[in-house]
Design a protein around this motif. Structure first.
Motif, PDB file in Angstrom:
ATOM      1  N   VAL A 157       0.843  -1.199   0.000  1.00  0.00           N
ATOM      2  CA  VAL A 157       0.000   0.000   0.000  1.00  0.00           C
ATOM      3  C   VAL A 157       0.878   1.248   0.000  1.00  0.00           C
ATOM      4  N   ALA A 158       1.930   1.218   0.822  1.00  0.00           N
ATOM      5  CA  ALA A 158       2.814   2.375   0.938  1.00  0.00           C
ATOM      6  C   ALA A 158       3.568   2.658  -0.359  1.00  0.00           C
ATOM      7  N   GLY A 159       3.853   1.600  -1.128  1.00  0.00           N
ATOM      8  CA  GLY A 159       4.472   1.857  -2.427  1.00  0.00           C
ATOM      9  C   GLY A 159       3.639   2.816  -3.242  1.00  0.00           C
ATOM     10  N   PHE A 160       2.325   2.622  -3.191  1.00  0.00           N
ATOM     11  CA  PHE A 160       1.392   3.492  -3.917  1.00  0.00           C
ATOM     12  C   PHE A 160       1.233   4.838  -3.215  1.00  0.00           C
ATOM     13  N   SER A 161       0.936   4.810  -1.906  1.00  0.00           N
ATOM     14  CA  SER A 161       0.625   6.059  -1.200  1.00  0.00           C
ATOM     15  C   SER A 161       1.844   6.961  -1.041  1.00  0.00           C
ATOM     16  N   ASP A 162       3.038   6.376  -0.856  1.00  0.00           N
ATOM     17  CA  ASP A 162       4.240   7.210  -0.789  1.00  0.00           C
ATOM     18  C   ASP A 162       4.422   8.005  -2.077  1.00  0.00           C
ATOM     19  N   ALA A 163       4.101   7.359  -3.208  1.00  0.00           N
ATOM     20  CA  ALA A 163       4.284   8.021  -4.509  1.00  0.00           C
ATOM     21  C   ALA A 163       3.340   9.206  -4.685  1.00  0.00           C
ATOM     22  N   LEU A 164       2.260   9.252  -3.891  1.00  0.00           N
ATOM     23  CA  LEU A 164       1.352  10.391  -3.947  1.00  0.00           C
ATOM     24  C   LEU A 164       2.007  11.675  -3.442  1.00  0.00           C
ATOM     25  N   THR A 165       3.067  11.529  -2.667  1.00  0.00           N
ATOM     26  CA  THR A 165       3.683  12.685  -2.008  1.00  0.00           C
ATOM     27  C   THR A 165       4.825  13.298  -2.805  1.00  0.00           C
ATOM     28  N   THR A 166       5.183  12.687  -3.934  1.00  0.00           N
ATOM     29  CA  THR A 166       6.317  13.172  -4.723  1.00  0.00           C
ATOM     30  C   THR A 166       5.886  13.473  -6.159  1.00  0.00           C
ATOM     31  N   PRO A 167       6.570  14.378  -6.840  1.00  0.00           N
ATOM     32  CA  PRO A 167       6.217  14.678  -8.232  1.00  0.00           C
ATOM     33  C   PRO A 167       6.430  13.471  -9.124  1.00  0.00           C
ATOM     34  N   ARG A 168       5.596  13.340 -10.143  1.00  0.00           N
ATOM     35  CA  ARG A 168       5.758  12.227 -11.069  1.00  0.00           C
ATOM     36  C   ARG A 168       6.962  12.440 -11.963  1.00  0.00           C
ATOM     37  N   SER A 169       7.545  11.345 -12.422  1.00  0.00           N
ATOM     38  CA  SER A 169       8.690  11.410 -13.317  1.00  0.00           C
ATOM     39  C   SER A 169       8.253  11.864 -14.702  1.00  0.00           C
ATOM     40  N   ALA A 170       9.181  12.480 -15.420  1.00  0.00           N
ATOM     41  CA  ALA A 170       8.883  12.903 -16.786  1.00  0.00           C
ATOM     42  C   ALA A 170       8.919  11.730 -17.751  1.00  0.00           C
ATOM     43  N   HIS A 171       9.486  10.592 -17.319  1.00  0.00           N
ATOM     44  CA  HIS A 171       9.599   9.426 -18.188  1.00  0.00           C
ATOM     45  C   HIS A 171       8.285   8.649 -18.220  1.00  0.00           C
ATOM     46  N   ALA A 172       7.991   8.055 -19.355  1.00  0.00           N
ATOM     47  CA  ALA A 172       6.790   7.238 -19.486  1.00  0.00           C
ATOM     48  C   ALA A 172       6.959   5.962 -18.675  1.00  0.00           C
ATOM     49  N   PRO A 173       6.068   5.690 -17.716  1.00  0.00           N
ATOM     50  CA  PRO A 173       6.240   4.510 -16.860  1.00  0.00           C
ATOM     51  C   PRO A 173       5.806   3.227 -17.544  1.00  0.00           C
ATOM     52  N   ASN A 174       6.510   2.143 -17.251  1.00  0.00           N
ATOM     53  CA  ASN A 174       6.144   0.809 -17.714  1.00  0.00           C
ATOM     54  C   ASN A 174       5.790  -0.013 -16.480  1.00  0.00           C
ATOM     55  N   VAL A 175       4.503  -0.181 -16.219  1.00  0.00           N
ATOM     56  CA  VAL A 175       4.068  -0.824 -14.976  1.00  0.00           C
ATOM     57  C   VAL A 175       4.451  -2.297 -14.923  1.00  0.00           C
ATOM     58  N   TRP A 176       4.733  -2.914 -16.084  1.00  0.00           N
ATOM     59  CA  TRP A 176       5.062  -4.338 -16.123  1.00  0.00           C
ATOM     60  C   TRP A 176       6.539  -4.604 -15.858  1.00  0.00           C
ATOM     61  N   SER A 177       7.365  -3.590 -16.024  1.00  0.00           N
ATOM     62  CA  SER A 177       8.811  -3.783 -15.954  1.00  0.00           C
ATOM     63  C   SER A 177       9.293  -4.387 -14.641  1.00  0.00           C
ATOM     64  N   PRO A 178       8.887  -3.866 -13.461  1.00  0.00           N
ATOM     65  CA  PRO A 178       9.396  -4.468 -12.219  1.00  0.00           C
ATOM     66  C   PRO A 178       8.923  -5.902 -12.029  1.00  0.00           C
ATOM     67  N   LEU A 179       7.747  -6.236 -12.555  1.00  0.00           N
ATOM     68  CA  LEU A 179       7.249  -7.598 -12.458  1.00  0.00           C
ATOM     69  C   LEU A 179       8.104  -8.530 -13.312  1.00  0.00           C
ATOM     70  N   GLN A 180       8.362  -8.127 -14.544  1.00  0.00           N
ATOM     71  CA  GLN A 180       9.189  -8.937 -15.442  1.00  0.00           C
ATOM     72  C   GLN A 180      10.596  -9.091 -14.889  1.00  0.00           C
ATOM     73  N   ASP A 181      11.119  -8.028 -14.298  1.00  0.00           N
ATOM     74  CA  ASP A 181      12.481  -8.063 -13.757  1.00  0.00           C
ATOM     75  C   ASP A 181      12.622  -9.072 -12.620  1.00  0.00           C
ATOM     76  N   HIS A 182      11.522  -9.393 -11.954  1.00  0.00           N
ATOM     77  CA  HIS A 182      11.579 -10.318 -10.815  1.00  0.00           C
ATOM     78  C   HIS A 182      10.880 -11.636 -11.109  1.00  0.00           C
ATOM     79  N   GLY A 183      10.815 -11.990 -12.384  1.00  0.00           N
ATOM     80  CA  GLY A 183      10.395 -13.333 -12.749  1.00  0.00           C
ATOM     81  C   GLY A 183       8.910 -13.581 -12.871  1.00  0.00           C
ATOM     82  N   TRP A 184       8.097 -12.526 -12.853  1.00  0.00           N
ATOM     83  CA  TRP A 184       6.675 -12.721 -13.085  1.00  0.00           C
ATOM     84  C   TRP A 184       6.462 -13.063 -14.559  1.00  0.00           C
ATOM     85  N   GLN A 185       5.526 -13.966 -14.811  1.00  0.00           N
ATOM     86  CA  GLN A 185       5.299 -14.457 -16.157  1.00  0.00           C
ATOM     87  C   GLN A 185       3.972 -13.948 -16.716  1.00  0.00           C
TER      88      GLN A 185
END
Length: 268
Positions: free
Chosen positions: A104-132
């Motif tokens: 939950v904090a991963g999401f809520s902490d991000a509410l407190t900081t400016p968003r990155s200018a880079h286009a996010p890839n929501v699947w990337s961290p999952l793929q990086d850790h072996g999610w199929q």
């Protein structure tokens, strides 16, 4: 002399190490302490709108986002709502009570900081850790042990949404989280990053769910060590707030380094 000895004895008793467990995978660890989420928001200057005996409610400094926790509503758990602005449509996230607070904090902490200018890839961290990739009409990622998933749910009729969840050994619902399709992608990315993180989370003795897929390591931790970790997390929140405030002036925000402590031993 006797009073000093009594005070020393009391202090020693307060600092006696207690048994906790480091739990992996984190998505099966159970809910955890709500203050992990709420105190970070408080340190980030969010307003506490909670009432005694009522739900927990925190409001962003600009009053556009509310984070609420209520175990008695339907649906129960976390509800995060954002008003429409000139640059963003309204959106909503709903997370059931047993979503681990670290996720939950991963999401809520991000509410407190400016968003990155880079286009996010929501699947990337999952793929990086072996999610199929899962099969079917909906774009899905499944955890290596098969107990959790993230899905971009596109029904033939109805609301398109992001959907994540974890299931017990018996296939029953452990928790679910849904995000409207208008939820900013950097927030969904923050959620999937926290979800896929392989680092264990800590739970007190008696608070580890009974699931054979869970791996635990017993650790002895003193109350002052836990307090130090909490202070360090809040210091990170304050430093992030200062950094965001001073970035426009070119000032340098303080650097806070994580504090670690505790002695671990394998659980038998």
């Amino acid at each position: 002399m006797r009073k000093r000895q009594q005070r020393a004895s009391a202090t020693a008793g307060q600092q006696q190490a207690q048994q906790y467990y480091l739990v992996t995978p984190r998505h099966l660890a159970g809910g955890g302490d709500l203050r992990h989420v709420t105190e970070y928001l408080r340190a980030s200057d969010w307003r506490d709108r909670s009432k005694t005996g009522g739900p927990i409610i925190f409001e962003s400094p600009d009053r556009t986002v509310r984070v609420a926790y209520n175990p008695h509503t339907v649906p129960a758990g976390w509800t995060i709502r954002a008003k429409a602005t000139a640059h963003q449509q309204a959106w909503r996230a709903v997370l059931s009570p047993h979503v681990p607070v670290e996720i939950v904090a991963g999401f809520s902490d991000a509410l407190t900081t400016p968003r990155s200018a880079h286009a996010p890839n929501v699947w990337s961290p999952l793929q990086d850790h072996g999610w199929q990739a899962g099969r079917g009409h909906h774009t899905t990622a499944i955890s290596p042990d098969g107990s959790a998933f993230v899905q971009f749910h596109q029904p033939a009729s109805g609301e398109v949404r992001w959907w994540a969840g974890a299931r017990t050994e018996q296939g029953q619902r452990a928790w679910d989280a849904t995000f409207t399709s208008t939820t900013p992608m950097h927030l969904v990315l923050a959620f999937t990053t926290a979800l896929a993180d392989p680092l264990p989370v800590m739970r007190p003795r008696g608070h580890v769910p009974p699931d054979q897929r869970i791996r635990t390591t017993s650790v002895s931790v003193r109350p002052d060590e836990i307090a130090a970790w909490q202070r360090n997390r809040l210091a990170l929140a304050r430093a992030a707030r200062v950094s965001a405030t001073t970035a426009r002036t070119g000032s340098t925000a303080p650097t806070i380094r994580p504090h670690t402590a505790g002695t671990s031993r394998p659980r038998r």
